[in-house]
Design a protein around this motif. Structure first.
Motif, short mmCIF file in Angstrom:
data_model
loop_
_atom_site.label_atom_id
_atom_site.label_comp_id
_atom_site.label_asym_id
_atom_site.label_seq_id
_atom_site.Cartn_x
_atom_site.Cartn_y
_atom_site.Cartn_z
N ALA A 1 109.19 1.93 17.93
CA ALA A 1 109.17 2.89 16.83
C ALA A 1 110.57 3.03 16.21
O ALA A 1 110.72 3.08 14.98
N LEU A 2 111.57 3.10 17.06
CA LEU A 2 112.94 3.21 16.56
C LEU A 2 113.35 1.95 15.81
O LEU A 2 114.04 2.01 14.78
N ASP A 3 112.94 0.81 16.32
CA ASP A 3 113.23 -0.47 15.67
C ASP A 3 112.68 -0.47 14.25
O ASP A 3 113.37 -0.84 13.29
N SER A 4 111.43 -0.04 14.10
CA SER A 4 110.80 -0.03 12.78
C SER A 4 111.51 0.93 11.82
O SER A 4 111.76 0.61 10.65
N LEU A 5 111.86 2.11 12.32
CA LEU A 5 112.54 3.11 11.49
C LEU A 5 113.89 2.59 11.01
O LEU A 5 114.21 2.67 9.82
N LEU A 6 114.66 2.06 11.92
CA LEU A 6 116.01 1.64 11.58
C LEU A 6 116.02 0.41 10.68
O LEU A 6 116.83 0.31 9.75
N ARG A 7 115.09 -0.51 10.91
CA ARG A 7 115.00 -1.67 10.04
C ARG A 7 114.54 -1.28 8.64
O ARG A 7 114.91 -1.94 7.65
N SER A 8 113.79 -0.19 8.54
CA SER A 8 113.29 0.25 7.23
C SER A 8 114.40 0.71 6.31
O SER A 8 114.23 0.77 5.09
N VAL A 9 115.56 1.04 6.88
CA VAL A 9 116.70 1.47 6.06
C VAL A 9 117.77 0.37 6.01
O VAL A 9 118.93 0.62 5.66
N GLY A 10 117.38 -0.84 6.37
CA GLY A 10 118.26 -1.99 6.19
C GLY A 10 119.24 -2.28 7.31
O GLY A 10 120.18 -3.07 7.12
N LEU A 11 119.02 -1.69 8.48
CA LEU A 11 119.93 -1.92 9.60
C LEU A 11 119.45 -3.06 10.49
O LEU A 11 118.24 -3.33 10.57
N GLN A 12 120.38 -3.71 11.16
CA GLN A 12 120.01 -4.66 12.20
C GLN A 12 119.74 -3.87 13.47
O GLN A 12 120.39 -2.85 13.73
N VAL A 13 118.79 -4.34 14.27
CA VAL A 13 118.43 -3.63 15.50
C VAL A 13 118.33 -4.62 16.66
O VAL A 13 117.78 -5.71 16.51
N ARG A 14 118.88 -4.22 17.80
CA ARG A 14 118.75 -5.00 19.03
C ARG A 14 118.27 -4.04 20.12
O ARG A 14 118.92 -3.03 20.40
N GLY A 15 117.14 -4.35 20.73
CA GLY A 15 116.57 -3.46 21.73
C GLY A 15 116.66 -4.02 23.14
O GLY A 15 116.50 -5.24 23.34
N TYR A 16 116.94 -3.14 24.11
CA TYR A 16 117.06 -3.55 25.51
C TYR A 16 116.38 -2.52 26.39
O TYR A 16 116.48 -1.32 26.15
N ALA A 17 115.73 -3.00 27.46
CA ALA A 17 115.01 -2.11 28.37
C ALA A 17 115.91 -1.58 29.47
O ALA A 17 115.51 -0.69 30.22
N SER A 18 117.13 -2.09 29.57
CA SER A 18 118.03 -1.65 30.65
C SER A 18 119.49 -1.78 30.21
O SER A 18 119.81 -2.53 29.28
N ALA A 19 120.34 -1.06 30.93
CA ALA A 19 121.78 -1.14 30.66
C ALA A 19 122.29 -2.55 30.98
O ALA A 19 123.14 -3.09 30.26
N ALA A 20 121.75 -3.16 32.04
CA ALA A 20 122.18 -4.50 32.42
C ALA A 20 121.88 -5.51 31.32
O ALA A 20 122.70 -6.40 31.03
N ALA A 21 120.72 -5.37 30.69
CA ALA A 21 120.36 -6.29 29.61
C ALA A 21 121.30 -6.11 28.41
O ALA A 21 121.70 -7.08 27.77
N PHE A 22 121.66 -4.87 28.13
CA PHE A 22 122.58 -4.60 27.02
C PHE A 22 123.93 -5.27 27.26
O PHE A 22 124.55 -5.81 26.33
N LEU A 23 124.40 -5.25 28.50
CA LEU A 23 125.70 -5.84 28.81
C LEU A 23 125.71 -7.36 28.60
O LEU A 23 126.79 -7.95 28.47
N GLN A 24 124.54 -7.97 28.55
CA GLN A 24 124.45 -9.42 28.34
C GLN A 24 124.29 -9.78 26.86
O GLN A 24 124.10 -10.94 26.52
#
Length: 216
Positions: free
Chosen positions: A26-49
């Motif tokens: 849901a957040l991905d859709s909202l943020l992309r609707s205003v022209g932003l790039q979005v990267r989603g991660y299910a964990s802190a470890a995944a974000f660090l990669q």
């Protein structure tokens, strides 16, 4: 990311770290609707990669994650020198928790469910902050590069000049002629791209704040 190649005007990125797949979507859709790039991660470890990016960014971080809490992860990022602005979000917030997050430097602390506009406002503020940070690092990198181009004697003359010594005094200090000092001072001004002596003083102050010291 190399600050010398950072692009503050690139399309900003929002990094979402939340183990709720539906919320991330849901957040991905909202943020992309205003022209932003979005990267989603299910964990802190995944974000660090995550791969490096030269665009301004912010981290939208859930407080309750599996493994490490969002608040602890925020603190870990700060300790490791990551300056990306952080927005905390939670469905179980309280005042002490929000105070801790804000004291640790969070841009905002959003309690679910939050209004779309509140999130977008927080993201805009976070991207503005990161854009300024990128610009500052870029300017600092350019300053350090110019300083590195000075010869040891040009550096000596520059530091003595900005300390308030006159050319004649600098010549006596270095055991050289006043004409030679003027030449080195002019070269330092040119290489540092200082438009005035006051400009050179400001550059020297910025170098000192960044840990640079006069060369011996």
């Amino acid at each position: 990311m190399n600050p010398a190649t950072a692009k503050p005007d690139a399309t900003p990125i929002v990094y979402i770290v939340d183990d709720d797949d539906s919320l991330r979507g849901a957040l991905d859709s909202l943020l992309r609707s205003v022209g932003l790039q979005v990267r989603g991660y299910a964990s802190a470890a995944a974000f660090l990669q995550r791969p490096a990016s030269d665009a301004p960014g912010c981290l939208l971080l859930d407080v309750r994650l599996h493994g490490i809490s969002g608040l602890d992860f925020q603190a870990e990022l700060a300790r490791s020198g990551v300056t990306m602005p952080v927005i905390l979000m939670t469905g179980h917030g309280d005042i002490p928790m929000s105070v801790r997050a804000m004291k640790a430097g969070a841009i905002d602390f959003l309690t679910k469910p939050f209004r779309d506009q509140d999130l977008l406002d927080a993201v805009a503020a976070a991207h503005d902050k990161d854009r300024r940070q990128l610009e500052q690092r870029q300017a600092s990198s350019g300053l350090h590069t110019r300083y590195a181009a000075l010869t040891p004697r040009e550096s000596e003359v520059m530091w003595l000049a900005v300390s308030g010594l006159l050319n004649k005094q600098i010549a006596g200090e270095l055991g050289t002629s006043e004409v030679t000092v003027k030449i080195h001072r002019g070269n330092a001004m040119k290489k540092m791209q200082a438009k005035s002596f006051a400009d050179l003083v400001r550059m020297a102050q910025a170098l000192e704040q960044g840990g640079f010291r006069p060369r011996s």
